[in-house]
Write an enzyme that holds these catalytic residues in place. Structure first.
Site, PDB file in Angstrom:
ATOM      1  N   ASP A   1       0.793  -1.243   0.000  1.00  0.00           N
ATOM      2  CA  ASP A   1       0.000   0.000   0.000  1.00  0.00           C
ATOM      3  C   ASP A   1       0.826   1.295   0.000  1.00  0.00           C
ATOM      4  O   ASP A   1       0.517   2.231   0.764  1.00  0.00           O
ATOM      5  CB  ASP A   1      -0.951   0.012   1.205  1.00  0.00           C
ATOM      6  CG  ASP A   1      -2.006  -1.084   1.139  1.00  0.00           C
ATOM      7  OD1 ASP A   1      -1.888  -1.970   0.293  1.00  0.00           O
ATOM      8  OD2 ASP A   1      -2.943  -1.050   1.956  1.00  0.00           O
TER       9      ASP A   1
ATOM     10  N   LYS B   1      -7.050  -4.814  -3.084  1.00  0.00           N
ATOM     11  CA  LYS B   1      -7.815  -5.396  -1.971  1.00  0.00           C
ATOM     12  C   LYS B   1      -8.894  -4.441  -1.477  1.00  0.00           C
ATOM     13  O   LYS B   1      -8.820  -3.232  -1.723  1.00  0.00           O
ATOM     14  CB  LYS B   1      -6.888  -5.798  -0.823  1.00  0.00           C
ATOM     15  CG  LYS B   1      -6.201  -4.629  -0.180  1.00  0.00           C
ATOM     16  CD  LYS B   1      -5.281  -5.102   0.926  1.00  0.00           C
ATOM     17  CE  LYS B   1      -4.345  -4.014   1.352  1.00  0.00           C
ATOM     18  NZ  LYS B   1      -5.016  -2.813   1.861  1.00  0.00           N
TER      19      LYS B   1
ATOM     20  N   CYS C   1      -2.157  -2.470   7.584  1.00  0.00           N
ATOM     21  CA  CYS C   1      -2.047  -3.423   6.470  1.00  0.00           C
ATOM     22  C   CYS C   1      -0.764  -4.235   6.516  1.00  0.00           C
ATOM     23  O   CYS C   1      -0.757  -5.399   6.122  1.00  0.00           O
ATOM     24  CB  CYS C   1      -2.253  -2.704   5.142  1.00  0.00           C
ATOM     25  SG  CYS C   1      -3.999  -2.224   4.953  1.00  0.00           S
TER      26      CYS C   1
END
Ligand code: VGL
Ligand code: ZN
Length: 194
Positions: free
Chosen positions: A15, A101, A140
């Protein structure tokens, strides 16, 4: 400790998207500092022809994790917006595999393994160990590392290439401790022998 990169190793970049960088809608403090360090890891893996997976938060405009839907976060990483794009300075090779995601409004997912088929992709690529860095340490990265360990991958945590949101002071430190407790091996780039 030195770590030799071998066939069966994969890099997972979590990310590193504009909304998580300073100036973004869900900025991780000092999040941009991970980029040059991740570029070093990327170059090392790429030089050895080892696969690189890049996860991205890829939300619908009405995602359940957003404040106006009753979720905990300001809107961020809406699919196909500039905020969802990977950081321009992140040097992902053209053959990096992109893992999107939390793409549907009804479900959030902090782990790159959740609802993405990442485990199958790793398995099919013959991956036996994973190296995980990116944003954010306490969300994450933590959940991706936890799932990698649950799937029994020996997991290296790139401790020089993660930064935390720290909603509560100390969240990032606690996440690092938790990952190590679960079995992740913290390493810095200097430990890598490519
Ligand atoms: C993340 C909060 C919300 C992350 C994603 O990538 O760590 N954090 N969505
Ligand atoms: Zn999100």
């Amino acid at each position: 400790m030195k770590v030799h990169l071998n066939a069966g190793d994969a890099l997972i970049v979590v990310d590193v998207q504009n909304d998580f960088l300073p100036g973004g809608s869900l900025a991780v403090p000092l999040g941009d500092e991970v980029i040059p360090v991740l570029n070093n890891y990327i170059a090392a893996f790429h030089a050895r022809k080892l696969p690189i997976f890049a996860t991205r938060d890829w939300h619908s405009p009405d995602h359940c994790s957003f404040l106006q839907q009753g979720g905990p976060w300001p809107p961020h990483c809406v699919a196909d917006t500039p905020g969802a794009a990977f950081a321009a300075a992140l040097e992902l090779p053209a053959d990096a595999r992109i893992i999107s995601k939390a793409t549907t409004w009804m479900k959030d997912a902090y782990s790159g393994f959740e609802g993405t088929g990442l485990n199958e992709l790793l398995h099919n690529a013959g991956i036996r160990r994973v190296f995980v860095g990116g944003l954010a340490t306490d969300y994450c990265v933590l959940n991706t590392v936890r799932d990698a360990l649950l799937h029994n991958y020996p997991t290296f945590l790139l401790e020089d290439a993660v930064r935390a949101v720290d909603v509560q002071a100390g969240d990032g430190v606690r996440a690092l401790e938790e990952m190590v407790r679960l079995g992740a091996a913290p390493i810095q780039f200097e430990a890598i022998i490519a």
